[in-house]
Design a protein around this motif. Structure first.
Motif, PDB file in Angstrom:
ATOM      1  N   LEU A 246       8.881  38.811  62.424  1.00 50.46           N
ATOM      2  CA  LEU A 246       8.633  40.098  63.945  1.00 50.46           C
ATOM      3  C   LEU A 246       8.128  41.106  63.269  1.00 50.46           C
ATOM      4  O   LEU A 246       7.384  42.126  64.720  1.00 50.46           O
ATOM      5  N   LEU A 247       9.276  42.057  62.959  1.00 50.38           N
ATOM      6  CA  LEU A 247       9.520  43.399  63.015  1.00 50.38           C
ATOM      7  C   LEU A 247       8.495  43.844  61.255  1.00 50.38           C
ATOM      8  O   LEU A 247       7.344  45.270  61.639  1.00 50.38           O
ATOM      9  N   GLU A 248       8.381  43.187  60.569  1.00 54.58           N
ATOM     10  CA  GLU A 248       7.757  43.432  59.115  1.00 54.58           C
ATOM     11  C   GLU A 248       6.439  43.259  59.191  1.00 54.58           C
ATOM     12  O   GLU A 248       5.562  43.536  57.892  1.00 54.58           O
ATOM     13  N   GLY A 249       5.599  41.569  59.551  1.00 47.52           N
ATOM     14  CA  GLY A 249       5.076  40.784  59.488  1.00 47.52           C
ATOM     15  C   GLY A 249       5.336  40.019  58.193  1.00 47.52           C
ATOM     16  O   GLY A 249       6.435  39.782  57.635  1.00 47.52           O
ATOM     17  N   ASN A 250       4.035  39.566  58.157  1.00 45.70           N
ATOM     18  CA  ASN A 250       4.255  38.062  57.022  1.00 45.70           C
ATOM     19  C   ASN A 250       3.362  37.588  56.754  1.00 45.70           C
ATOM     20  O   ASN A 250       2.362  37.913  57.638  1.00 45.70           O
ATOM     21  N   PRO A 251       2.694  37.053  55.455  1.00 42.19           N
ATOM     22  CA  PRO A 251       1.384  36.233  55.665  1.00 42.19           C
ATOM     23  C   PRO A 251       1.430  34.856  56.812  1.00 42.19           C
ATOM     24  O   PRO A 251       2.165  34.754  56.743  1.00 42.19           O
ATOM     25  N   TYR A 252      -0.137  34.994  56.745  1.00 43.94           N
ATOM     26  CA  TYR A 252      -0.085  34.322  57.924  1.00 43.94           C
ATOM     27  C   TYR A 252      -1.504  33.035  57.447  1.00 43.94           C
ATOM     28  O   TYR A 252      -2.763  33.749  57.678  1.00 43.94           O
ATOM     29  N   LEU A 253      -1.043  32.044  58.498  1.00 40.75           N
ATOM     30  CA  LEU A 253      -2.008  30.580  58.049  1.00 40.75           C
ATOM     31  C   LEU A 253      -2.469  30.169  59.612  1.00 40.75           C
ATOM     32  O   LEU A 253      -1.600  29.481  60.006  1.00 40.75           O
ATOM     33  N   VAL A 254      -3.390  30.176  60.548  1.00 37.05           N
ATOM     34  CA  VAL A 254      -4.230  29.233  61.491  1.00 37.05           C
ATOM     35  C   VAL A 254      -5.097  28.273  60.757  1.00 37.05           C
ATOM     36  O   VAL A 254      -6.143  28.652  60.246  1.00 37.05           O
ATOM     37  N   ALA A 255      -4.729  27.289  61.684  1.00 34.89           N
ATOM     38  CA  ALA A 255      -6.135  26.113  60.946  1.00 34.89           C
ATOM     39  C   ALA A 255      -6.073  25.172  62.170  1.00 34.89           C
ATOM     40  O   ALA A 255      -5.156  24.683  62.843  1.00 34.89           O
ATOM     41  N   GLY A 256      -7.265  24.474  61.962  1.00 35.35           N
ATOM     42  CA  GLY A 256      -7.237  22.529  62.884  1.00 35.35           C
ATOM     43  C   GLY A 256      -6.493  22.513  61.763  1.00 35.35           C
ATOM     44  O   GLY A 256      -6.295  22.378  60.936  1.00 35.35           O
ATOM     45  N   ALA A 257      -5.357  21.357  63.017  1.00 33.16           N
ATOM     46  CA  ALA A 257      -4.823  20.500  61.961  1.00 33.16           C
ATOM     47  C   ALA A 257      -5.362  19.394  61.015  1.00 33.16           C
ATOM     48  O   ALA A 257      -3.637  19.480  59.573  1.00 33.16           O
ATOM     49  N   SER A 258      -5.883  18.832  60.846  1.00 31.68           N
ATOM     50  CA  SER A 258      -6.821  18.534  59.693  1.00 31.68           C
ATOM     51  C   SER A 258      -7.010  18.925  58.623  1.00 31.68           C
ATOM     52  O   SER A 258      -7.186  18.239  57.629  1.00 31.68           O
ATOM     53  N   VAL A 259      -7.288  20.435  58.839  1.00 33.91           N
ATOM     54  CA  VAL A 259      -7.706  20.719  57.198  1.00 33.91           C
ATOM     55  C   VAL A 259      -6.781  21.689  56.965  1.00 33.91           C
ATOM     56  O   VAL A 259      -6.919  23.301  55.965  1.00 33.91           O
ATOM     57  N   TYR A 260      -5.514  21.825  57.409  1.00 34.33           N
ATOM     58  CA  TYR A 260      -4.336  23.002  57.296  1.00 34.33           C
ATOM     59  C   TYR A 260      -3.828  22.950  55.973  1.00 34.33           C
ATOM     60  O   TYR A 260      -3.866  23.811  55.177  1.00 34.33           O
ATOM     61  N   ASP A 261      -3.965  21.703  55.975  1.00 29.44           N
ATOM     62  CA  ASP A 261      -3.190  21.167  54.625  1.00 29.44           C
ATOM     63  C   ASP A 261      -3.861  21.956  53.353  1.00 29.44           C
ATOM     64  O   ASP A 261      -3.023  22.351  52.591  1.00 29.44           O
ATOM     65  N   GLN A 262      -5.294  21.446  53.510  1.00 27.87           N
ATOM     66  CA  GLN A 262      -5.963  22.132  52.065  1.00 27.87           C
ATOM     67  C   GLN A 262      -6.396  23.691  52.015  1.00 27.87           C
ATOM     68  O   GLN A 262      -5.900  24.364  51.096  1.00 27.87           O
ATOM     69  N   LEU A 263      -6.150  23.644  53.872  1.00 28.19           N
ATOM     70  CA  LEU A 263      -6.052  25.497  52.995  1.00 28.19           C
ATOM     71  C   LEU A 263      -4.908  26.106  53.386  1.00 28.19           C
ATOM     72  O   LEU A 263      -4.704  27.042  51.986  1.00 28.19           O
ATOM     73  N   SER A 264      -4.104  25.370  52.909  1.00 26.08           N
ATOM     74  CA  SER A 264      -2.392  26.004  52.850  1.00 26.08           C
ATOM     75  C   SER A 264      -2.470  26.083  50.833  1.00 26.08           C
ATOM     76  O   SER A 264      -2.411  26.697  50.285  1.00 26.08           O
ATOM     77  N   ARG A 265      -3.032  24.919  50.760  1.00 28.62           N
ATOM     78  CA  ARG A 265      -2.417  24.915  49.356  1.00 28.62           C
ATOM     79  C   ARG A 265      -3.220  25.396  48.312  1.00 28.62           C
ATOM     80  O   ARG A 265      -3.146  26.478  47.160  1.00 28.62           O
ATOM     81  N   LEU A 266      -4.525  26.579  49.207  1.00 23.09           N
ATOM     82  CA  LEU A 266      -5.495  26.772  48.455  1.00 23.09           C
ATOM     83  C   LEU A 266      -4.842  28.688  49.183  1.00 23.09           C
ATOM     84  O   LEU A 266      -4.765  29.157  47.402  1.00 23.09           O
ATOM     85  N   VAL A 267      -4.057  28.212  49.087  1.00 20.44           N
ATOM     86  CA  VAL A 267      -3.491  29.910  49.763  1.00 20.44           C
ATOM     87  C   VAL A 267      -2.159  30.348  48.153  1.00 20.44           C
ATOM     88  O   VAL A 267      -1.757  30.549  47.740  1.00 20.44           O
ATOM     89  N   GLY A 268      -1.425  28.695  48.851  1.00 20.19           N
ATOM     90  CA  GLY A 268      -0.705  28.490  47.641  1.00 20.19           C
ATOM     91  C   GLY A 268       0.542  28.624  47.752  1.00 20.19           C
ATOM     92  O   GLY A 268       0.934  29.267  49.518  1.00 20.19           O
ATOM     93  N   PRO A 269       1.246  29.106  47.156  1.00 25.03           N
ATOM     94  CA  PRO A 269       3.420  29.657  47.158  1.00 25.03           C
ATOM     95  C   PRO A 269       3.562  30.672  48.065  1.00 25.03           C
ATOM     96  O   PRO A 269       4.225  30.559  48.360  1.00 25.03           O
ATOM     97  N   SER A 270       2.441  31.619  47.743  1.00 28.76           N
ATOM     98  CA  SER A 270       2.400  33.531  48.438  1.00 28.76           C
ATOM     99  C   SER A 270       2.580  32.896  49.518  1.00 28.76           C
ATOM    100  O   SER A 270       3.538  34.125  50.437  1.00 28.76           O
ATOM    101  N   LEU A 271       2.449  31.771  50.801  1.00 29.54           N
ATOM    102  CA  LEU A 271       2.192  31.682  52.061  1.00 29.54           C
ATOM    103  C   LEU A 271       3.533  31.996  52.013  1.00 29.54           C
ATOM    104  O   LEU A 271       3.850  31.985  53.488  1.00 29.54           O
ATOM    105  N   ASP A 272       4.237  30.543  52.226  1.00 26.63           N
ATOM    106  CA  ASP A 272       6.040  30.913  52.756  1.00 26.63           C
ATOM    107  C   ASP A 272       6.678  31.244  51.495  1.00 26.63           C
ATOM    108  O   ASP A 272       8.152  30.692  52.142  1.00 26.63           O
ATOM    109  N   GLY A 273       6.330  32.097  51.201  1.00 28.06           N
ATOM    110  CA  GLY A 273       7.850  32.185  49.988  1.00 28.06           C
ATOM    111  C   GLY A 273       8.335  33.496  49.980  1.00 28.06           C
ATOM    112  O   GLY A 273       8.292  33.799  51.335  1.00 28.06           O
TER     113      GLY A 273
END
Ligand code: 2AM
Ligand code: CA
Length: 273
Positions: A246-273
């Motif tokens: 909330l105060l500092e920000g984070n990596p960010y991904l939003v997507a259609g439900a059926s393509v989200y997992d593919q995009l998340s894999r392309l980002v890799g572990p930094s997304l939620d690391g």
């Protein structure tokens, strides 16, 4: 203004109504500044040449803050220009008076006013006003989301090659993840665009215009309103508010439900690391 949600909790109904009114009024005031932008003095934040701000950002935030505080003095507020107050309140507003400031100051039509609301820490309503295209994106958690009067629906794409993916990065943190992501996206047959406004690209994901949107690091005021819209439109998002999001920000991904997992894999572990 029409209220598309007749059975809304009165506390949310009043706030939803006010958020839409303030966003539209602020967007109109923003347009007046935009038309005389060449005369606005531009400042650079914290020595970052790309992170700009002007009197327009500050005046619009004051206008929105005043409107919210007069109506709901008990609520908290977090704004890009004015900082945080009363963040322990049940309702906390998260506002960006101009998202896409660099576009605004350079005469590009990709900027908007973004007003989001947290209820007990969860995004519960969002309003994004884009005066250049006469579009008001708005929605309430559990009740739907619209652009003007039209319901929003996220993309049903199953693969990144089926549409456009919004992307973004910014100094000073996270940009090392940008090129690897782009490389992976292109290798998979995907294509990218960056319009300079995180709030608008998020709204476009909710509207199904973009299949997804990845930003190496975003601030909460850039995306909080949009998160509600994406979820109500059937899309998915990462756990953006985790930790100090909330105060500092984070990596960010939003997507259609059926393509989200593919995009998340392309980002890799930094997304939620
Ligand atoms: P702004 O226009 O409100 O500053 C584009 O990639 C997005 O990055 C915009 O939403 C922009 O918001 C945001 N942005 C600008 N400066 C940033 C910073 N220092 N850190 C993270 N995001 C930033
Ligand atoms: Ca801003």
């Amino acid at each position: 203004m029409n209220n598309p949600i007749p059975d809304l909790d009165p506390r949310l109904r009043q706030r939803y109504q006010l958020a839409r009114e303030l966003a539209e009024e602020a967007a109109g005031k923003g347009l007046e500044f935009y038309r005389k932008r060449v005369s606005l003095k531009v400042e650079h934040k914290a020595g970052d040449q790309q992170d700009v701000v002007s009197i327009a950002d500050r005046e619009l935030e004051l206008f929105i803050r005043d409107g919210l505080q007069q109506a709901f003095p008990e609520d908290g507020i977090l704004g890009e220009e004015g900082g945080a107050q009363n963040l322990d309140a049940s309702f906390v507003w998260v506002i960006d008076p101009i998202d896409g400031t660099a576009c605004f100051l350079n005469g590009l039509h990709n900027w908007c006013v973004s007003i989001g609301l947290l209820q007990e820490g969860e995004p519960c309503l969002g309003v994004i006003a884009d005066p250049n295209h006469a579009e008001l994106f708005h929605g309430v958690r559990g009740h739907g989301a619209w652009v003007n009067d039209e319901p929003l629906s996220a993309s049903e794409a199953q693969h990144v090659r089926e549409g456009l993916t919004g992307v973004g990065t910014f100094h000073p943190e996270g940009k090392q993840h940008f090129m690897p992501f782009l490389q992976g996206l292109l290798d998979e047959g995907g294509m990218f665009m960056r319009n300079g406004s995180g709030a608008l690209m998020t709204a476009y994901v909710a509207a199904g215009r973009l299949i997804g949107y990845y930003e190496t690091r975003l601030k909460s005021w850039d995306c909080l309103a949009g998160l509600v819209l994406v979820q109500e439109a059937g899309g998915r998002c990462n756990d953006f508010l985790r930790g100090e999001g909330l105060l500092e920000g984070n990596p960010y991904l939003v997507a259609g439900a059926s393509v989200y997992d593919q995009l998340s894999r392309l980002v890799g572990p930094s997304l939620d690391g």
